[in-house]
Each structure stands twice: as structure tokens, then as C-alpha cells.
Design an enzyme around this catalytic site. Structure first.
Site, PDB file in Angstrom:
ATOM      1  N   LEU A 213       1.060  -1.215  -0.034  1.00  0.00           N
ATOM      2  CA  LEU A 213      -0.130   0.185  -0.011  1.00  0.00           C
ATOM      3  C   LEU A 213       0.898   1.188   0.031  1.00  0.00           C
ATOM      4  O   LEU A 213       1.723   1.433   0.783  1.00  0.00           O
ATOM      5  CB  LEU A 213      -0.851   0.088   1.278  1.00  0.00           C
ATOM      6  CG  LEU A 213      -2.010  -1.264   1.626  1.00  0.00           C
ATOM      7  CD1 LEU A 213      -2.589  -0.886   2.585  1.00  0.00           C
ATOM      8  CD2 LEU A 213      -3.131  -0.803   0.213  1.00  0.00           C
ATOM      9  N   HIS A 214       0.572   2.251  -0.856  1.00  0.00           N
ATOM     10  CA  HIS A 214       1.335   3.317  -0.841  1.00  0.00           C
ATOM     11  C   HIS A 214       0.487   4.640  -1.366  1.00  0.00           C
ATOM     12  O   HIS A 214       1.017   5.753  -0.983  1.00  0.00           O
ATOM     13  CB  HIS A 214       2.573   3.232  -1.661  1.00  0.00           C
ATOM     14  CG  HIS A 214       2.326   3.288  -3.340  1.00  0.00           C
ATOM     15  ND1 HIS A 214       1.979   2.088  -3.906  1.00  0.00           N
ATOM     16  CD2 HIS A 214       2.422   4.239  -4.106  1.00  0.00           C
ATOM     17  CE1 HIS A 214       1.796   2.514  -5.044  1.00  0.00           C
ATOM     18  NE2 HIS A 214       2.106   3.861  -5.334  1.00  0.00           N
ATOM     19  N   ARG A 215      -0.602   4.449  -1.959  1.00  0.00           N
ATOM     20  CA  ARG A 215      -1.326   5.715  -2.533  1.00  0.00           C
ATOM     21  C   ARG A 215      -2.029   6.631  -1.489  1.00  0.00           C
ATOM     22  O   ARG A 215      -2.473   6.057  -0.612  1.00  0.00           O
ATOM     23  CB  ARG A 215      -2.421   5.160  -3.493  1.00  0.00           C
ATOM     24  CG  ARG A 215      -1.923   4.389  -4.744  1.00  0.00           C
ATOM     25  CD  ARG A 215      -2.840   4.473  -5.858  1.00  0.00           C
ATOM     26  NE  ARG A 215      -2.120   3.625  -7.041  1.00  0.00           N
ATOM     27  CZ  ARG A 215      -1.353   4.154  -7.753  1.00  0.00           C
ATOM     28  NH1 ARG A 215      -1.170   5.517  -7.724  1.00  0.00           N
ATOM     29  NH2 ARG A 215      -0.754   3.481  -8.801  1.00  0.00           N
ATOM     30  N   ARG A 248       6.766   5.959   2.512  1.00  0.00           N
ATOM     31  CA  ARG A 248       5.765   6.849   2.742  1.00  0.00           C
ATOM     32  C   ARG A 248       4.720   6.271   3.715  1.00  0.00           C
ATOM     33  O   ARG A 248       4.166   6.977   4.631  1.00  0.00           O
ATOM     34  CB  ARG A 248       5.240   6.998   1.609  1.00  0.00           C
ATOM     35  CG  ARG A 248       3.807   7.852   1.430  1.00  0.00           C
ATOM     36  CD  ARG A 248       3.255   7.778  -0.014  1.00  0.00           C
ATOM     37  NE  ARG A 248       1.935   8.807   0.316  1.00  0.00           N
ATOM     38  CZ  ARG A 248       2.146   9.989  -0.241  1.00  0.00           C
ATOM     39  NH1 ARG A 248       3.196  10.392  -0.480  1.00  0.00           N
ATOM     40  NH2 ARG A 248       0.733  10.694  -0.014  1.00  0.00           N
ATOM     41  N   ASP A 287      -2.287  -1.590  -3.861  1.00  0.00           N
ATOM     42  CA  ASP A 287      -2.978  -0.382  -4.757  1.00  0.00           C
ATOM     43  C   ASP A 287      -1.731   0.287  -5.888  1.00  0.00           C
ATOM     44  O   ASP A 287      -1.956   1.263  -6.350  1.00  0.00           O
ATOM     45  CB  ASP A 287      -3.332   0.704  -3.709  1.00  0.00           C
ATOM     46  CG  ASP A 287      -2.001   1.362  -2.922  1.00  0.00           C
ATOM     47  OD1 ASP A 287      -0.810   1.073  -3.125  1.00  0.00           O
ATOM     48  OD2 ASP A 287      -2.249   2.093  -2.055  1.00  0.00           O
TER      49      ASP A 287
END
Length: 366
Positions: A213-215, A248, A287
Site C-alpha cells: 500500500l502506498h497511494r 511513505r 494499490d
């Protein structure tokens, strides 16, 4: 000074780029061995400055050390774009070239394309024409701007080509060559390596989940991220969830105090270890866009926590499904998966490991 023949400056800036430029570099070298007059200069913008997110890829994918490293990492979107443009302008003035080749849709792709065009240098965009039609995604802005000023468009699918034609790009500038990400995947599949976490957790084939997950929409708001994580943990039904955490995401995640016996947080992995885990997992929950291409070719179920995708062929042909980000939708998808009802999927046209060869052939023909 340029050597004789076709001179190409290749741009790489962030993790996805390295997987895309590797086969192109190998194909250029092979063409040179066969007597073609072609040479390249590799420029690393430094957009990803964490060694685990970039430097290890050069070694693993057998990419030569960059000819120039612009060191333009960090800062906001605008700061990073400006830093890349300033540094690349100096680089290109000092080392003129026939073509600037950019890949994908990261900040470096757009920034270096703008610089090249302002210096009257032709731009080649590999992976042109893909669209999510979601202007809240920074990558979509990067794609649109880059394709607006590109000279030669190399596409991964007929769908991407159709997007370009709708935008008025003439057929003779569009080249359907296939997917260089898959070139890298197939070239390195026999080298995938079992990471330490396999033995530490006691993982078994098809008995664990991979999560990335990073969005911003998924990870920037703590409560949203916590809800997603809890649903995924519960839906895994006790199977291990391996989560290589993006820098992030790690900043927000550390404050959420999410703990579960089946959740394993690990550092970002190198390409060979990460894809070993992808190949052997029960399913990938992500994502990301690029991973959905790899899971399609590997035949691994993929649940994408987004409302749109710039790679619809992974859903229409491959093993990917767009789930959205509601907890109810995630729960339903995981129930479908664990019940054994996931689709099998097939491999899109020209995702055969030979895209880079086609690109180099077309460049020489130009």
C-alpha cells in the site's frame, strides 16, 4: 561528444523505472553486438533516494552503473520536479543526444520530457497511452503531460494505443511493442530468491498473502489505513500477511498501533526476493499498478484497492480485480478468494518477454 550512430539518453528515477529500463539496455547492447550503430547514456535522477528502493535494483537486474546521477530526491512534488528539471537541463546541454527515452509515469518521466523538448530533443515514451482518467493521481498528470509532448509512443496494449489515437496521435507514431516490465519478470524468474522472512515466519506455498500500500488515498489518513488493515487481517483467516512497507506508509503506520499475530511488517525488498514471494503467495492485495501486470503473468490472484486502473487489461484478461476501498468490498473479495472462486486469467498479447527487442528494432528503423 556523441559517438557515431543513434544516441539515446535513458532516464530512470524511481523503483518501477529500473525494471523497465533494464531490458531496453540489454537489447541495445545486443543490437550493438550484432553490428547496429546505437549507443546509450543512462541518467539516474535520484527521485528514489532510499537504497532499498533503487540502488539494489542496478545490481539485481544487471544494469550498468548510471553515467550520471542527478541527486534530485526528496521534497514536495513541485520541488522534486523543479530539481530534476534543473539538473537534467545541465546534463543534456553537456551531453547532447538524438533521443531522450523515458519510461512509465513517475515525476522524472514528465520532468525530463519537458526539458528535452525545450532543448529541441525528440522524446520516446515507453508505456505511453495508459490512462486511469483520475486526475487526483499525480501519475495521471505525469502521463498526460508526457504524452502531450512525446514524439514516439511505445505501448503495452491495444487499449493504450486507442487512448492515444483518441487524443489525435497519428498511427505512424504509435508502436505496439508489449510490456517491458514482463521482459524483466520473465528474464529473472529463474533467479527469484527466497527471502529470510520465508523461514522466519514458516511460510508455505499458496498459504499467505502479500500486501503493498502506498497511494495517498489509502495511507495518508490514519483512520482509513487502520480500517483497511483490520479488514485485510481479518479476511486473511489466520494466514500470514506479509507487508513490505513503503517509506511513505511507514511514517503513518507507526502511530496506528496495529498489531496482529498474522501480520508481518518487513522492509522494502529487492526485486528477486519480492517476486519470489509474489509467485508463491495465495494472493496479492495492493494499490500498485505494476504489480497487477506481474501477477497477471504469474497467474496469481490480485485484489486492487482502488476505484480505477490504468491497466484494464489486467482485469479484463488477467487475474486482477478492482475492489475499491470500502471494507465491505474487501471482505466480499477475500471471501470469494478463500472459497476458491477467483478467475484464472490469461496473458495479454505481446507480454512475451520480447518488448525491448521490438523497441530497439523500431528505434533503429526511425
Amino acid at each position: 561528444m556523441k559517438t557515431k550512430g543513434l544516441s539515446i539518453t535513458i532516464i530512470a528515477g524511481a523503483r518501477p523505472n529500473f525494471m523497465k529500463v533494464a531490458p531496453i539496455i540489454h537489447a541495445i547492447k545486443e543490437a550493438g553486438k550484432q553490428g547496429a550503430a546505437i549507443n546509450y547514456r543512462l541518467v539516474h535522477t535520484g527521485q528514489h533516494y532510499d537504497s532499498k528502493m533503487s540502488d539494489t535494483f542496478f545490481q539485481e537486474l544487471n544494469i550498468p552503473h548510471p553515467d550520471a546521477h542527478l541527486g534530485a530526491g526528496g521534497g514536495s512534488q513541485a520541488e522534486q520536479t523543479a530539481a530534476i528539471m534543473i539538473a537534467f537541463e545541465k546534463e543534456l546541454l553537456a551531453n547532447p543526444t538524438d533521443l531522450v527515452l523515458v519510461v512509465g509515469d513517475v515525476t522524472s518521466t514528465m520532468a525530463c520530457s519537458i526539458v528535452a523538448k525545450k532543448l529541441n530533443t525528440k522524446v520516446v515514451h515507453v508505456e505511453a497511452g495508459i490512462r486511469s482518467f483520475d486526475l487526483t493521481m499525480p501519475e495521471e498528470i505525469n502521463r498526460m503531460v508526457t504524452d502531450a509532448i512525446t514524439d514516439y509512443f511505445f505501448t503495452t496494449s491495444a487499449w493504450a494505443g486507442a487512448n492515444l489515437k483518441k487524443a489525435g496521435i497519428p498511427d505512424e507514431k504509435i508502436f505496439f511493442v508489449g510490456n517491458v516490465m514482463i521482459d524483466t519478470l520473465l528474464a529473472n524468474q529463474s533467479r527469484f530468491s527466497k527471502p529470510a522472512v520465508w523461514g522466519e515466519v514458516g511460510l508455505e506455498d499458496k498459504e499467505y498473502f502479500m500486501l503493498t500500500l502506498h497511494r495517498p488515498g489509502n495511507v495518508d489518513e490514519g483512520q482509513k489505513l487502520k480500517e483497511l488493515m483490520n479488514e485485510i487481517i481479518d479476511g486473511a483467516k489466520g494466514l500470514p500477511v506479509i507487508f513490505p512497507i513503503h517509506p511513505r506508509t511507514a511514517k503513518i503506520f507507526s502511530d496506528l498501533e496495529i498489531k496482529a499475530d498474522n501480520l508481518y511488517i518487513v522492509d522494502p525488498m529487492g526485486y528477486l526476493e519480492f517476486n519470489y514471494l509474489v509467485q508463491h503467495c495465495k494472493a496479492v492485495i495492493t494499490d500498485s499498478g505494476g504489480i497487477t501486470e506481474e501477477t497477471t503473468v504469474l497467474g496469481v490472484p490480485c485484489l486492487t484497492l482502488r476505484d480505477n486502473t490504468e491497466r484494464p487489461e489486467t482485469c479484463e484478461i488477467g487475474t486482477n480485480e478492482l475492489i475499491g476501498t470500502s471494507t465491505a468490498a474487501i471482505r466480499a473479495a477475500l471471501q470469494k478468494l478463500t472459497a476458491g472462486n477467483w478467475k484464472k486469467g490469461a496473458i495479454p498479447e505481446k507480454w512475451d518477454g520480447k518488448a525491448a527487442e521490438r523497441i530497439v528494432t523500431e528505434l533503429l528503423n526511425l
